[in-house]
Write a protein that holds these residues in place. Structure first.
Motif, PDB file in Angstrom:
ATOM      1  N   ILE A 196       0.814  -1.220   0.000  1.00 47.49           N
ATOM      2  CA  ILE A 196       0.000   0.000   0.000  1.00 47.49           C
ATOM      3  C   ILE A 196       0.849   1.273   0.000  1.00 47.49           C
ATOM      4  CG2 ILE A 196      -2.052  -1.087   0.969  1.00 47.49           C
ATOM      5  CD1 ILE A 196      -1.185   0.010   3.743  1.00 47.49           C
ATOM      6  N   ILE A 197       2.071   1.195   0.533  1.00 49.11           N
ATOM      7  CA  ILE A 197       2.943   2.373   0.593  1.00 49.11           C
ATOM      8  C   ILE A 197       4.358   1.965   0.202  1.00 49.11           C
ATOM      9  CG2 ILE A 197       3.993   4.146   2.089  1.00 49.11           C
ATOM     10  CD1 ILE A 197       1.435   4.053   3.790  1.00 49.11           C
ATOM     11  N   GLU A 198       4.980   2.834  -0.593  1.00 49.13           N
ATOM     12  CA  GLU A 198       6.381   2.668  -0.983  1.00 49.13           C
ATOM     13  C   GLU A 198       7.096   3.947  -0.537  1.00 49.13           C
ATOM     14  OE1 GLU A 198       7.502   1.544  -5.248  1.00 49.13           O
ATOM     15  OE2 GLU A 198       7.930   3.687  -5.177  1.00 49.13           O
ATOM     16  N   MET A 199       8.235   3.802   0.112  1.00 53.69           N
ATOM     17  CA  MET A 199       8.998   4.969   0.556  1.00 53.69           C
ATOM     18  C   MET A 199      10.379   4.914  -0.094  1.00 53.69           C
ATOM     19  SD  MET A 199       9.341   6.624   4.389  1.00 53.69           S
ATOM     20  CE  MET A 199       9.503   5.061   5.214  1.00 53.69           C
ATOM     21  N   VAL A 200      10.756   6.032  -0.725  1.00 56.05           N
ATOM     22  CA  VAL A 200      12.023   6.128  -1.442  1.00 56.05           C
ATOM     23  C   VAL A 200      12.771   7.348  -0.941  1.00 56.05           C
ATOM     24  CG1 VAL A 200      13.123   6.139  -3.702  1.00 56.05           C
ATOM     25  CG2 VAL A 200      10.767   5.335  -3.489  1.00 56.05           C
ATOM     26  N   ALA A 201      14.006   7.168  -0.489  1.00 56.77           N
ATOM     27  CA  ALA A 201      14.817   8.294  -0.005  1.00 56.77           C
ATOM     28  C   ALA A 201      15.807   8.699  -1.080  1.00 56.77           C
ATOM     29  CB  ALA A 201      15.543   7.905   1.270  1.00 56.77           C
TER      30      ALA A 201
END
Length: 126
Positions: free
Chosen positions: A64-69
Motif C-alpha cells: 500500500i505504501i512505498e517509501m524512497v529516499a
C-alpha cells in the motif's frame, strides 16, 4: 508496475530498519517518523525492501505504501492513492499518487497522516 514483480514480504521489520540507517543523514528523522506513522496501530503490516525502496503492505490488499529516499527528499508513494478522498498531488499513471517530503514538519503534517490512514482502506499493488 505490472511488468515488475512485487517484493516478497519479510519476516520482520529489521530490513526496513537497516534501510533507514542507510539513507542520507538529513533525511533520517523524516523516514523514521514516517515509518512510525505507517506502523501505528497496524500489527498485521508486512514489510519489504526492494530496488532500494521500503514497502509496507497488508495481506489482503498488497503493498500500500512505498517509501524512497533521495538526496534531498523522501517520496512517499501511495500505491492506491488515486482512490483516496483527497489524493496526494503528484503522479497521474495507474492508481499510484505520491508526495515529496523535504522536512520533518511536512512529514508531521495533518495531510500526511490522512493519506497514511487512507492507505489501508484501498487495494494496493499485488
Amino acid at each position: 508496475m505490472t511488468a515488475r514483480k512485487p517484493p516478497e514480504p519479510l519476516k520482520s521489520h529489521a530490513e526496513i530498519e537497516d534501510w533507514m540507517r542507510r539513507v542520507m543523514p538529513d533525511l533520517n528523522s523524516i523516514v523514521t517518523h514516517l515509518d512510525e506513522l505507517i506502523r501505528e496501530n497496524r500489527p498485521e503490516l508486512q514489510f519489504a525492501v526492494k530496488w532500494k525502496k521500503a514497502y509496507y503492505g497488508l495481506p489482503d490488499l498488497g503493498w500500500i505504501i512505498e517509501m524512497v529516499a533521495y538526496d534531498v527528499s523522501v517520496n512517499v508513494v501511495f500505491l492506491g492513492g488515486a482512490d483516496f478522498a483527497s489524493p496526494p498531488p503528484l503522479g497521474d499513471t495507474d492508481r499510484s499518487r505520491y508526495v515529496k517530503v523535504k522536512t520533518l514538519e511536512e512529514a508531521q503534517g495533518p495531510e500526511m497522516r490522512k493519506w497514511i490512514e487512507q492507505a489501508p482502506r484501498v487495494p494496493g499493488w499485488k
